[in-house]
Design an enzyme around this catalytic site. Structure first.
Site, PDB file in Angstrom:
ATOM      1  N   GLU A  38      -8.422   0.220  -3.253  1.00  0.00           N
ATOM      2  CA  GLU A  38      -9.506   0.198  -1.962  1.00  0.00           C
ATOM      3  C   GLU A  38     -10.246   1.431  -1.737  1.00  0.00           C
ATOM      4  OE1 GLU A  38      -6.680  -2.377   0.956  1.00  0.00           O
ATOM      5  OE2 GLU A  38      -6.915  -0.257   1.417  1.00  0.00           O
ATOM      6  N   GLY A  54       1.098  -1.370   4.358  1.00  0.00           N
ATOM      7  CA  GLY A  54       1.444   0.083   3.803  1.00  0.00           C
ATOM      8  C   GLY A  54       2.310   0.746   5.014  1.00  0.00           C
ATOM      9  N   HIS A  73      -5.572   3.554  -1.614  1.00  0.00           N
ATOM     10  CA  HIS A  73      -6.634   3.772  -1.093  1.00  0.00           C
ATOM     11  C   HIS A  73      -6.908   5.213  -1.108  1.00  0.00           C
ATOM     12  CE1 HIS A  73      -9.633   2.769   2.398  1.00  0.00           C
ATOM     13  NE2 HIS A  73      -9.818   3.598   1.560  1.00  0.00           N
ATOM     14  N   HIS A 103      -4.024  -4.327   7.613  1.00  0.00           N
ATOM     15  CA  HIS A 103      -4.148  -3.236   8.843  1.00  0.00           C
ATOM     16  C   HIS A 103      -3.315  -3.533   9.990  1.00  0.00           C
ATOM     17  CE1 HIS A 103      -6.146   0.494   9.620  1.00  0.00           C
ATOM     18  NE2 HIS A 103      -5.827   0.219  10.579  1.00  0.00           N
ATOM     19  N   ASN A 163       0.739  -1.114   0.170  1.00  0.00           N
ATOM     20  CA  ASN A 163       0.112   0.078   0.037  1.00  0.00           C
ATOM     21  C   ASN A 163       0.821   1.238   0.071  1.00  0.00           C
ATOM     22  OD1 ASN A 163      -1.343   2.179   0.945  1.00  0.00           O
ATOM     23  ND2 ASN A 163      -3.082   0.899   1.459  1.00  0.00           N
TER      24      ASN A 163
END
Length: 237
Positions: free
Chosen positions: A70, A213, A43, A190, A7
């Site tokens: 995302e 990320g 995202h 996450h 990410n």
């Protein structure tokens, strides 16, 4: 082996803090792929505080691995995804004022909405994934939407693991087992990091992909991006 998707939102955050185009988001995406990453995740949020919608278009021709976008399927997001046709779209129920993603979908309450959105993406050949909490009822609900995959929201695991509570993995193991039995692919993301990723991978059956990320970029400040990507790949074997 579980695929690593990087990410790159934090690179955009750093760029945006000074204006201009340094660091270059597109070049960074090209580099992480060259270093071995098997996907690139972005995202974009409505306020474009990190990844901008234009970045999503600029990256399209440069992501030669898997391109995962995302976001909350608001109209602007839907239009962009249908135009770009990434490898995968991951639906996340972001509130506009959220600092970062902080909850999965209620797949039961929002079933009809998700069915409609997912059908449109799948009709255009885009693999779909739903961001969900590690709750068995939500996994069953996800199956009813027609999604291809789920992405397990791993913040709770990461927090508890950092405190030494390895039993925090149990709901993730159970959800992955259920998803596998229902024919759903399993992704996760996450707060996964070099410290916890190997343990997580070993206890979550059928884990297809992780999207990382914040931790990866932070670790790279000390250890270097190419080195960190190789460290993740070793842990994900």
């Amino acid at each position: 082996m579980t695929k690593l998707s990087v990410n790159i939102n934090k690179i955009a955050t750093l760029r945006n803090s000074r204006g201009g185009n340094t660091p270059n988001v597109v070049q960074f995406a090209k580099d992480v792929q060259a270093f071995g990453a098997e996907g690139v995740t972005i995202h974009p949020r409505p306020d474009e505080r990190h990844i901008r919608y234009q970045d999503a278009y600029d990256l399209k021709s440069e992501v030669f691995t898997e391109y995962n976008i995302e976001g909350n399927p608001v109209d602007k997001f839907l239009k962009m995804v249908l135009e770009l046709k990434p490898t995968q779209v991951t639906l996340v129920p972001d509130a506009e004022d959220a600092i970062t993603s902080n909850a999965g979908w209620d797949t039961i309450k929002h079933k009809d909405f998700l069915i409609d959105v997912i059908k449109e993406f799948k009709d255009h050949g885009i693999r779909t994934s739903i961001f969900v909490d590690p709750d068995l009822k939500q996994i069953e609900g996800a199956k009813a939407t027609g999604t291809d995959r789920i992405e397990l929201y791993t913040e709770a695991f990461a927090h508890e693991y950092g405190l030494g509570n390895k039993s925090a993995i149990k709901p993730y193991t159970a959800c992955a087992e259920l998803a596998n039995s229902l024919g759903l692919g399993v992704n996760a993301g996450h707060d996964l990091s070099l410290d916890n990723i190997k343990f997580f991978k070993e206890h979550v059956p059928g884990l297809l992909e992780v999207s990382i990320g914040h931790a990866l970029i932070s670790e790279s400040l000390y250890l270097g991006v190419e080195n960190v990507i190789q460290m993740y790949l070793q842990r994900l074997k």
